[in-house]
Design an enzyme around this catalytic site. Structure first.
Site, PDB file in Angstrom:
ATOM      1  N   HIS A  10       0.850  -1.184   0.000  1.00  0.00           N
ATOM      2  CA  HIS A  10       0.000   0.000   0.000  1.00  0.00           C
ATOM      3  C   HIS A  10       0.886   1.234   0.000  1.00  0.00           C
ATOM      4  CE1 HIS A  10      -3.031   2.951   1.318  1.00  0.00           C
ATOM      5  NE2 HIS A  10      -3.922   2.095   0.872  1.00  0.00           N
TER       6      HIS A  10
ATOM      7  N   ASP B 168      -7.866  -4.447  -0.616  1.00  0.00           N
ATOM      8  CA  ASP B 168      -8.422  -4.723  -1.948  1.00  0.00           C
ATOM      9  C   ASP B 168      -8.348  -6.210  -2.282  1.00  0.00           C
ATOM     10  OD1 ASP B 168      -8.969  -1.979  -2.699  1.00  0.00           O
ATOM     11  OD2 ASP B 168      -6.814  -1.699  -2.798  1.00  0.00           O
TER      12      ASP B 168
END
Length: 431
Positions: free
Chosen positions: A307, A365
């Site tokens: 991330h 995600d």
């Protein structure tokens, strides 16, 4: 916010001082609003990696610790003890509601779940195979044509009504987008159901028989919405704020946020994860693709890992991982080909030294895509679900921006690298 220190910038032998502002927690910021006036120069920060564009009291992220707070509350506690509508109230108003406040809030939201009947005809202007995000951008942007009584951004009551309308109508619009793509009749809201259960009814129900939402799946969807509700000054939130800084109405601002969220590097990441799993195809090929992901000369990228902000395990991913396994157990899908493949990738990422050293943990995600597929939500709708969840964050950020006396219309500067001043040669004399 306090000012205790100053930073000194020496340019051409002249020292210029700038105050350092401190927030509640987190790093301070150098206030450079007077930089151009003092020095005749701007800062250069592509992607705004080191630039605070606003003051905000809504969401805080500590990427090194893997910490996410909504209004000071850890995301783990909110996901465990609150539902999505409670979280909406918190983000919008700054505090969690008591029982009476929640009952009033829920009633107000449920009174706006239907959309104007003429709006349903908008869908017929789209091709059946249009991407859901294209439809959402158009339909949400068009809301301002139907609700003229909530467009005055300087009127607090208008802002509140617009906020409630967007929170209430987004599930209806997202579900209608899905139904239209499937060629199925729209399902009207059932206000006797909770927010997430009502959305599942509108998505998966038909007029043929009563739809009874599975409580495990409803809880999973509610958690997805909570975990995606806000995430500080990301690309789509910054887009909403920038749009709002011009005085644009809230429906137009949210439509702008949806358009930005559409990008595969932002809201489309969970869709990209499922496409990657389809490309890998089978557990037997996991080793091959893991090897490719480590090769700097290979264009393959392992989606759903790491991330930009979190340099530790994304706290949302931990919660989504639990939910993922709850859903797989409930539906008996651990033997599904793609789910087995995803679990094999997860195992390697949590144990492989390469991923551990680079802190490439599975992110939210990765898991949310798996959960949504298990819920029966098709891949093209994933980003639409994200938009549904993030609407409250956009609204809260927009509302905060409108009330900020220091907010100005957004106007980033640039480092010009084009041609120097020159004269036009008449057409007949150009060689």
């Amino acid at each position: 916010m306090t000012t205790q220190r100053t930073a000194t910038l020496t340019l051409d032998g002249k020292a210029n001082e700038f105050p350092i502002l401190s927030g509640t927690i987190g790093p301070g910021v150098i206030d450079i609003r007077t930089l151009y006036g003092k020095t005749g120069t701007f800062t250069f920060d592509p992607g705004f990696m080191s630039t605070a564009a606003c003051k905000s009291s809504i969401t805080y992220i500590d990427g090194d610790k893997g910490e996410l707070l909504y209004r000071g509350y850890p995301i783990e506690q909110l996901a465990e003890h609150c539902n999505f509508l409670e979280t909406c109230y918190l983000l919008k108003n700054g505090e969690l509601p008591n029982s009476a406040q929640y009952a009033d809030w829920e009633m107000r939201v449920k009174s706006h779940t239907m959309v104007h009947e003429q709006l349903t005809r908008f869908f017929q202007g789209f091709r059946r195979d249009a991407h859901p995000m294209a439809v959402l951008v158009g339909v949400v942007g068009a809301l301002s044509a139907f609700y003229h009584d909530s467009l005055d951004i300087n009127n607090p009551e208008h802002r509140l009504v617009a906020a409630i309308r967007l929170i209430a109508k987004m599930p209806t619009i997202v579900a209608m987008t899905y139904k239209y793509s499937m060629g199925e009749p729209f399902m009207y809201p059932r206000n006797n159901l909770d927010y997430s259960a009502n959305f599942m009814h509108m998505m998966f129900g038909t007029p043929c028989e009563e739809y009874k939402p599975n409580p495990v799946l409803v809880k999973a969807l509610d958690r997805i919405l909570i975990l995606h509700a806000d995430h500080e000054q990301n690309a789509s939130t910054s887009t909403v704020r920038l749009s709002g800084s011009s005085g644009a109405n809230p429906f137009a601002c949210i439509a702008a946020g949806i358009a930005c969220l559409w990008g595969p590097a932002h809201g489309g990441a969970n869709e990209a994860c499922l496409k990657m799993l389809e490309e890998i195809g089978d557990v037997s090929r996991v080793g091959e693709y893991i090897k490719r992901s480590k090769d700097k000369n290979d264009s393959f990228k392992l989606m759903g890992f790491g991330h930009r902000v979190y340099k530790n395990f994304d706290p949302r991913a931990k919660l989504m991982r639990e939910t993922c396994h709850d859903v797989l157990n409930e539906l008996g899908l651990h033997d599904d080909r793609l789910f087995k493949l995803a679990l094999a990738l997860e195992k390697i990422a949590l144990e492989d030294d390469f991923f551990i050293e680079k802190k490439l943990y599975p992110n939210v995600d990765f898991y949310s895509g798996i959960v949504q597929r298990a819920l029966g939500i098709p891949v093209p709708m994933f980003t639409g679900i994200f938009a549904l969840a993030r609407t409250i964050g956009w609204i809260a950020q927009w509302h905060e921006m409108i009330g900020d006396p220091e907010q100005k219309i957004g106007r980033p500067r640039q480092l010009y690298t084009g041609a120097a001043p020159r004269s036009v040669t008449p057409l007949g004399k150009r060689t």
